[in-house]
Design a protein around this motif. Sequence first.
Motif, mmCIF file in Angstrom:
data_model
loop_
_atom_site.group_PDB
_atom_site.id
_atom_site.type_symbol
_atom_site.label_atom_id
_atom_site.label_comp_id
_atom_site.label_asym_id
_atom_site.label_seq_id
_atom_site.Cartn_x
_atom_site.Cartn_y
_atom_site.Cartn_z
ATOM 1 N N GLY A 121 50.687 35.424 40.101
ATOM 2 C CA GLY A 121 50.973 34.154 40.762
ATOM 3 C C GLY A 121 51.754 33.209 39.873
ATOM 4 N N LEU A 122 51.405 33.183 38.596
ATOM 5 C CA LEU A 122 52.136 32.324 37.663
ATOM 6 C C LEU A 122 53.575 32.811 37.489
ATOM 7 C CD1 LEU A 122 51.987 29.886 35.827
ATOM 8 C CD2 LEU A 122 51.057 31.351 34.037
ATOM 9 N N ALA A 123 53.773 34.128 37.419
ATOM 10 C CA ALA A 123 55.131 34.676 37.308
ATOM 11 C C ALA A 123 55.960 34.307 38.534
ATOM 12 C CB ALA A 123 55.075 36.197 37.137
ATOM 13 N N LEU A 124 55.357 34.429 39.708
ATOM 14 C CA LEU A 124 56.057 34.085 40.945
ATOM 15 C C LEU A 124 56.353 32.588 41.016
ATOM 16 C CD1 LEU A 124 57.060 35.538 43.457
ATOM 17 C CD2 LEU A 124 54.861 35.074 44.512
ATOM 18 N N ALA A 125 55.386 31.774 40.618
ATOM 19 C CA ALA A 125 55.597 30.318 40.625
ATOM 20 C C ALA A 125 56.702 29.918 39.650
ATOM 21 C CB ALA A 125 54.296 29.604 40.268
ATOM 22 N N LEU A 126 56.736 30.547 38.480
ATOM 23 C CA LEU A 126 57.801 30.246 37.521
ATOM 24 C C LEU A 126 59.171 30.570 38.100
ATOM 25 C CD1 LEU A 126 56.320 31.467 34.127
ATOM 26 C CD2 LEU A 126 57.030 29.152 34.696
ATOM 27 N N MET A 127 59.279 31.729 38.754
ATOM 28 C CA MET A 127 60.569 32.092 39.339
ATOM 29 C C MET A 127 60.937 31.154 40.477
ATOM 30 S SD MET A 127 61.174 36.159 39.213
ATOM 31 C CE MET A 127 59.889 36.587 40.315
ATOM 32 N N PRO A 159 36.937 47.313 32.648
ATOM 33 C CA PRO A 159 36.995 46.003 33.303
ATOM 34 C C PRO A 159 36.408 46.060 34.718
ATOM 35 C CG PRO A 159 39.183 46.956 33.150
ATOM 36 C CD PRO A 159 38.256 47.867 32.404
ATOM 37 N N SER A 160 35.741 44.984 35.081
ATOM 38 C CA SER A 160 35.182 44.902 36.427
ATOM 39 C C SER A 160 36.295 44.603 37.419
ATOM 40 C CB SER A 160 34.120 43.808 36.485
ATOM 41 O OG SER A 160 34.732 42.541 36.333
ATOM 42 N N ILE A 161 36.020 44.838 38.686
ATOM 43 C CA ILE A 161 37.021 44.576 39.715
ATOM 44 C C ILE A 161 37.361 43.083 39.769
ATOM 45 C CG2 ILE A 161 35.382 44.332 41.623
ATOM 46 C CD1 ILE A 161 38.782 46.074 41.823
ATOM 47 N N GLY A 162 36.371 42.241 39.487
ATOM 48 C CA GLY A 162 36.632 40.801 39.458
ATOM 49 C C GLY A 162 37.623 40.421 38.367
ATOM 50 N N TYR A 163 37.469 41.038 37.188
ATOM 51 C CA TYR A 163 38.389 40.791 36.073
ATOM 52 C C TYR A 163 39.789 41.269 36.427
ATOM 53 C CZ TYR A 163 40.399 41.072 31.385
ATOM 54 O OH TYR A 163 41.210 40.926 30.293
ATOM 55 N N ILE A 164 39.879 42.448 37.017
ATOM 56 C CA ILE A 164 41.179 43.021 37.387
ATOM 57 C C ILE A 164 41.893 42.122 38.401
ATOM 58 C CG2 ILE A 164 42.292 44.959 38.557
ATOM 59 C CD1 ILE A 164 40.061 46.743 37.329
ATOM 60 N N VAL A 165 41.161 41.751 39.450
ATOM 61 C CA VAL A 165 41.766 40.922 40.505
ATOM 62 C C VAL A 165 42.164 39.554 39.960
ATOM 63 C CG1 VAL A 165 41.295 39.747 42.702
ATOM 64 C CG2 VAL A 165 40.648 42.134 42.399
ATOM 65 N N SER A 166 41.294 38.956 39.162
ATOM 66 C CA SER A 166 41.619 37.613 38.656
ATOM 67 C C SER A 166 42.793 37.642 37.689
ATOM 68 C CB SER A 166 40.390 36.962 38.010
ATOM 69 O OG SER A 166 39.983 37.672 36.871
ATOM 70 N N LEU A 167 42.816 38.601 36.772
ATOM 71 C CA LEU A 167 43.924 38.666 35.810
ATOM 72 C C LEU A 167 45.247 38.951 36.517
ATOM 73 C CD1 LEU A 167 44.684 38.459 32.801
ATOM 74 C CD2 LEU A 167 44.466 40.937 32.703
ATOM 75 N N CYS A 168 45.246 39.943 37.406
ATOM 76 C CA CYS A 168 46.480 40.276 38.129
ATOM 77 C C CYS A 168 46.915 39.124 39.029
ATOM 78 C CB CYS A 168 46.292 41.541 38.950
ATOM 79 S SG CYS A 168 46.122 43.043 37.978
ATOM 80 N N GLY A 169 45.961 38.475 39.687
ATOM 81 C CA GLY A 169 46.295 37.364 40.573
ATOM 82 C C GLY A 169 46.836 36.165 39.827
ATOM 83 N N ILE A 170 46.195 35.819 38.726
ATOM 84 C CA ILE A 170 46.635 34.647 37.958
ATOM 85 C C ILE A 170 47.996 34.896 37.320
ATOM 86 C CG2 ILE A 170 46.144 33.261 35.904
ATOM 87 C CD1 ILE A 170 43.147 33.552 36.658
ATOM 88 N N MET A 171 48.145 36.022 36.640
ATOM 89 C CA MET A 171 49.412 36.301 35.959
ATOM 90 C C MET A 171 50.545 36.536 36.954
ATOM 91 S SD MET A 171 48.949 35.935 32.834
ATOM 92 C CE MET A 171 47.502 35.597 31.892
#
Length: 185
Positions: free
Chosen positions: A21-27, A7-19
């Motif tokens: 952030g969504l986990a934090l927003a849900l909590m 995976p590219s660094i862009g994929y890593i950052v986007s997947l980790c950031g989105i998931m």
Amino acid sequence: MSDNNKPSIGYIVSLCGIMGGLALALMFILGMIPSFEYISPALGGVLIWVIRKNLGIKYGLISYLAVGLLGLLIVPNYEATMMFLLLLGYYPLIREYLQKIKFKVIRWIVKLAVYAIPSVAAYTVLVYLFGMTYLLDDANDFGKYGSLILLAFGAVAFVLYDIFLGLFAPLYDKIIKPKIQRRMK
């Protein structure tokens, strides 16, 4: 992802950031609704599992720690954050390793120990460190053995969560993951 399947660094950052952030927003959002303080960290754990499934255990653990520590800072419901940090956030990450225990009875004993010890630790921290003594009063509403009754109810919910994780993995592999990979090309 690139051609060599790394995976590219862009994929890593986007997947980790989105998931993450969504986990934090849900909590943050669901933690304000009564009785969702257990559902939101469980859903957050599933989102962290998606990171682990796509990128590996290292990125899953880093994302789990980031969401947990940020949760302590911005989530108003400490109970949801502690359940994420001490149980529901990392359990989906280690479940695959626990599934490798050959004997089913021993596997479930270990899983229930993985549930019980952190649950007791979470409520000990909440009561004695954060001063949330009303949690003890709520347990006493069930009588002399109220804490044990609530721990048993939690064990039933934990077993259902484990079963859900087992059913979600094939669904994710067959339906959700191909859609994510198709969009990331």
